[in-house]
Design a protein around this motif. Sequence first.
Motif, PDB file in Angstrom:
ATOM      1  N   ALA A 533     -16.893   3.044  -9.626  1.00  0.00           N
ATOM      2  CA  ALA A 533     -17.590   1.759  -9.579  1.00  0.00           C
ATOM      3  C   ALA A 533     -16.913   0.737 -10.479  1.00  0.00           C
ATOM      4  N   LEU A 534     -16.963  -0.517 -10.072  1.00  0.00           N
ATOM      5  CA  LEU A 534     -16.505  -1.603 -10.928  1.00  0.00           C
ATOM      6  C   LEU A 534     -17.514  -1.826 -12.055  1.00  0.00           C
ATOM      7  N   MET A 535     -17.007  -2.235 -13.219  1.00  0.00           N
ATOM      8  CA  MET A 535     -17.866  -2.528 -14.366  1.00  0.00           C
ATOM      9  C   MET A 535     -17.965  -4.042 -14.540  1.00  0.00           C
ATOM     10  N   SER A 536     -19.098  -4.494 -14.998  1.00  0.00           N
ATOM     11  CA  SER A 536     -19.228  -5.922 -15.272  1.00  0.00           C
ATOM     12  C   SER A 536     -18.436  -6.267 -16.530  1.00  0.00           C
ATOM     13  N   ARG A 537     -18.087  -7.538 -16.657  1.00  0.00           N
ATOM     14  CA  ARG A 537     -17.333  -7.962 -17.833  1.00  0.00           C
ATOM     15  C   ARG A 537     -18.139  -7.804 -19.120  1.00  0.00           C
ATOM     16  N   TRP A 538     -19.441  -7.646 -18.987  1.00  0.00           N
ATOM     17  CA  TRP A 538     -20.289  -7.467 -20.160  1.00  0.00           C
ATOM     18  C   TRP A 538     -19.998  -6.155 -20.879  1.00  0.00           C
ATOM     19  N   GLU A 539     -19.423  -5.210 -20.169  1.00  0.00           N
ATOM     20  CA  GLU A 539     -19.179  -3.892 -20.743  1.00  0.00           C
ATOM     21  C   GLU A 539     -17.802  -3.783 -21.397  1.00  0.00           C
ATOM     22  N   ASP A 540     -17.005  -4.842 -21.331  1.00  0.00           N
ATOM     23  CA  ASP A 540     -15.628  -4.816 -21.810  1.00  0.00           C
ATOM     24  C   ASP A 540     -15.533  -5.628 -23.099  1.00  0.00           C
ATOM     25  N   ASP A 541     -15.214  -4.953 -24.210  1.00  0.00           N
ATOM     26  CA  ASP A 541     -15.127  -5.638 -25.497  1.00  0.00           C
ATOM     27  C   ASP A 541     -14.041  -6.701 -25.518  1.00  0.00           C
ATOM     28  N   MET A 542     -13.054  -6.575 -24.641  1.00  0.00           N
ATOM     29  CA  MET A 542     -11.985  -7.566 -24.587  1.00  0.00           C
ATOM     30  C   MET A 542     -12.419  -8.825 -23.835  1.00  0.00           C
ATOM     31  N   ARG A 543     -13.512  -8.721 -23.077  1.00  0.00           N
ATOM     32  CA  ARG A 543     -13.955  -9.861 -22.277  1.00  0.00           C
ATOM     33  C   ARG A 543     -15.327 -10.385 -22.692  1.00  0.00           C
ATOM     34  N   SER A 544     -16.000  -9.686 -23.554  1.00  0.00           N
ATOM     35  CA  SER A 544     -17.314 -10.134 -24.018  1.00  0.00           C
ATOM     36  C   SER A 544     -17.315 -10.118 -25.540  1.00  0.00           C
ATOM     37  N   THR A 545     -17.450 -11.280 -26.151  1.00  0.00           N
ATOM     38  CA  THR A 545     -17.359 -11.385 -27.605  1.00  0.00           C
ATOM     39  C   THR A 545     -18.711 -11.473 -28.290  1.00  0.00           C
ATOM     40  N   VAL A 546     -19.791 -11.230 -27.548  1.00  0.00           N
ATOM     41  CA  VAL A 546     -21.135 -11.159 -28.120  1.00  0.00           C
ATOM     42  C   VAL A 546     -21.689  -9.777 -27.810  1.00  0.00           C
ATOM     43  N   THR A 547     -22.326  -9.157 -28.782  1.00  0.00           N
ATOM     44  CA  THR A 547     -22.840  -7.805 -28.613  1.00  0.00           C
ATOM     45  C   THR A 547     -24.325  -7.762 -28.924  1.00  0.00           C
ATOM     46  N   GLU A 548     -24.930  -6.674 -28.530  1.00  0.00           N
ATOM     47  CA  GLU A 548     -26.336  -6.451 -28.860  1.00  0.00           C
ATOM     48  C   GLU A 548     -26.541  -6.437 -30.365  1.00  0.00           C
ATOM     49  N   ALA A 549     -25.581  -5.871 -31.091  1.00  0.00           N
ATOM     50  CA  ALA A 549     -25.699  -5.777 -32.548  1.00  0.00           C
ATOM     51  C   ALA A 549     -25.721  -7.157 -33.193  1.00  0.00           C
ATOM     52  N   THR A 550     -24.891  -8.086 -32.690  1.00  0.00           N
ATOM     53  CA  THR A 550     -24.895  -9.415 -33.295  1.00  0.00           C
ATOM     54  C   THR A 550     -26.195 -10.152 -32.999  1.00  0.00           C
TER      55      THR A 550
END
Length: 743
Positions: A533-550
């Motif tokens: 399956a393809l993954m959304s860009r939300w799952e890629d640390d190189m493409r998403s610079t905001v996280t649940e932790a922040t």
Amino acid sequence: MVKSKSNLAKILLSVIMAASIAACGSDGKDGAQGPQGPEGPQGPEGPPGAGGGNVVTTVERFSDASFDLDPADVMIAPDTEFGITFNMMGKNMSGSDLPFSGLNLVSIYYAHVKDNDTDFGSAKQWVPHQTLYCQPGGGTVTIRGTKHDACTLTESEEMPGTYMGTWEHDGPAPIIMDGVDQDLTHRLFFRAYNVTDSMGNAISEKVLSKRFDFQPSSGDMVDDTGKDTVMDAACIACHGDNDGTIAQIHAHRNYQSTEACVACHNPALKASDDAFAAGWEFDLPAMIHGIHGNNGKVLSESIGYPAELKDCTTCHTNEADSWQTPFAEACVACHISTNPFTGENHGNNIQVANDSTCSSCHGSGGLSPVEAHRIGDRAESEKALMLDIQKVSADVAAKSITVEAAMMVNGAAPADDFDLTPYMSNPGRGINWGQVMANGDIMRSGQTLNVITNANNNVTATLSGGVLTVTRTGLSDAAVAMLTDGNLYLMSEVQVCATDGMLVTCADNPGRTVANTAATVYWNLANADGSGALMSRWEDDMRSTVTEATCNSCHENLTHVKGSHGVTRFNQCMDCHNNTWAGSKHSDVKYKDADGNEVVQAVKFYNRDLSTVAHRFHNGQWDSPGAVYRETDGSSSSLMGYPSPENDCTACHTSFNLFNDNGDLASGKGAIAASDNTSTYYISPIAEACRNCHVSASAQAHFSSNGAVLFEDMNTDPNIATESCAVCHAQGKTYGVDVVHNK
């Protein structure tokens, strides 16, 4: 207790004495000069002197200055001659620590901590002494209109950056109160005045030392006072600047540490009658609870507490447990309609005479702060309902999709006749799904799989052997096209009522809701096991610079932020807040004018993409002034309620790597769909993110001149070329976001 002078002080004294002896000479005549001897060997290199760039006289930021102190250099006991020796350091332009020379005014704050021996207030209390000011030459100094005798501050000529404070006036130095117990923990810290940067500008924040806790009778340092129940890191989580210090504390600028605040904000600082009537208390526990705890209902409309209000451990993060001993001033900051002294709204109108009786009910057990506030219960109660999506299948011809998920209730597989309905805070929620596209964008289906039977939505749900099977028929043509493509995401939006790790009926517990923690699943229908399956860009640390932790560094959890939504994971937000679902429920922007009236602004936002929604909400660009809002005088506006500097991207973003080498967004995000409920247009993603703060007409013109497509352009083509923003604003550029948003 009389303390001997420190080794450092003795060294300085011996240097001065040696210089004096050398200057005396003798009674005899000097003899004739002898012949010059041979050149001796090169001696060892000595310590750096005052010249040659081995000291600094300016710093660029308050945090570039530091102080060093040894207990042996503190002579402040009531029955000894006052004296103190300390070092001050500063960073040069290269970031190296060097002695700071030229300090011309310093204040010394002094206090001690003791067990409360009264029937009112917190279990342990800080007791302030007096603040002593020191300057070269001593004399007097006027601070805020009051004249003070000053101690004499002398910088060592031989050891620049080393300062001695002595008392030259009659009587003892007015810093420590008589009769104070020398076995208790005492605290002092310094504030340096008149410090400038290399351009001669005054440093904007106070230049302070770290707190210095010690026991005067032994001279030992003290690591744990038992009173410091809120650490600076807890404040920095919301109020932090990009350099890791506390920011955005506007009251009399910034004392940078709770450990410094208590020097003034203790029981000795009493509010005036008018301030008290307005709800103010200045003892730190009562004041901070009042500011944060009542969500602006009494003290300040500009405060909106972002975390879960009843979780005391959001701020009380260390092991000191004195905060668990309740007293009225702290409690009524949140329980604003309760008055335990009159009995108003206090249990069955229970009236108490003082704080000493609070612990009889609230000291332990179910009414204690930890138990009554259910601290730690949310994480445990999220496990009350567990859903694990294990299989997805579809019938394109029948326009249907089926999802199978293992279900656990209260730690065990539920019976086949188990009805989840009474435990759901919103029975209309379920499993949402949609398509993952090649560039990582997602397209929501809007065809929810309700986990309870709902014939109106063509949904059937059955439970057998702990496996929940949900089927939805009659899918829309757009949803069927997603099945044909085959790359899907599935995420739970189920929210239930639970406590103590167990489901409870919502009718009896309406105020306690948790979201189940089902993981977002990516499934390729082409393979029976969903692999590939393809993954959304939300799952890629190189493409998403905001996280649940922040997000949770301020919000603690996303469940209470999203209200009735069953969202507790950051990647669940994408189902609604994405760049392909057009429209907005909050298109208008309203400010408050000088009289507190709401004013509708010309700027509007017609999309719900997360980069837009999150930026604009935290920047006060919203349809109703709430916890975060803007005040305007018609020509300019001020952001209110946001706890960090508004230009500090690192409060949310983990990096500034927003652009790739081609100048495109590193996320790969395409155009943003926007709609005014009549037509759908496509707008440029970079400009729309920046426009949340830069809303002026000149900013809009700048976006357009650099290739941005705005809503006003009414563009119906989703294939939009990337703006040229990266030419100037990519990371590392002269005007890169990492430069202009890092000040």
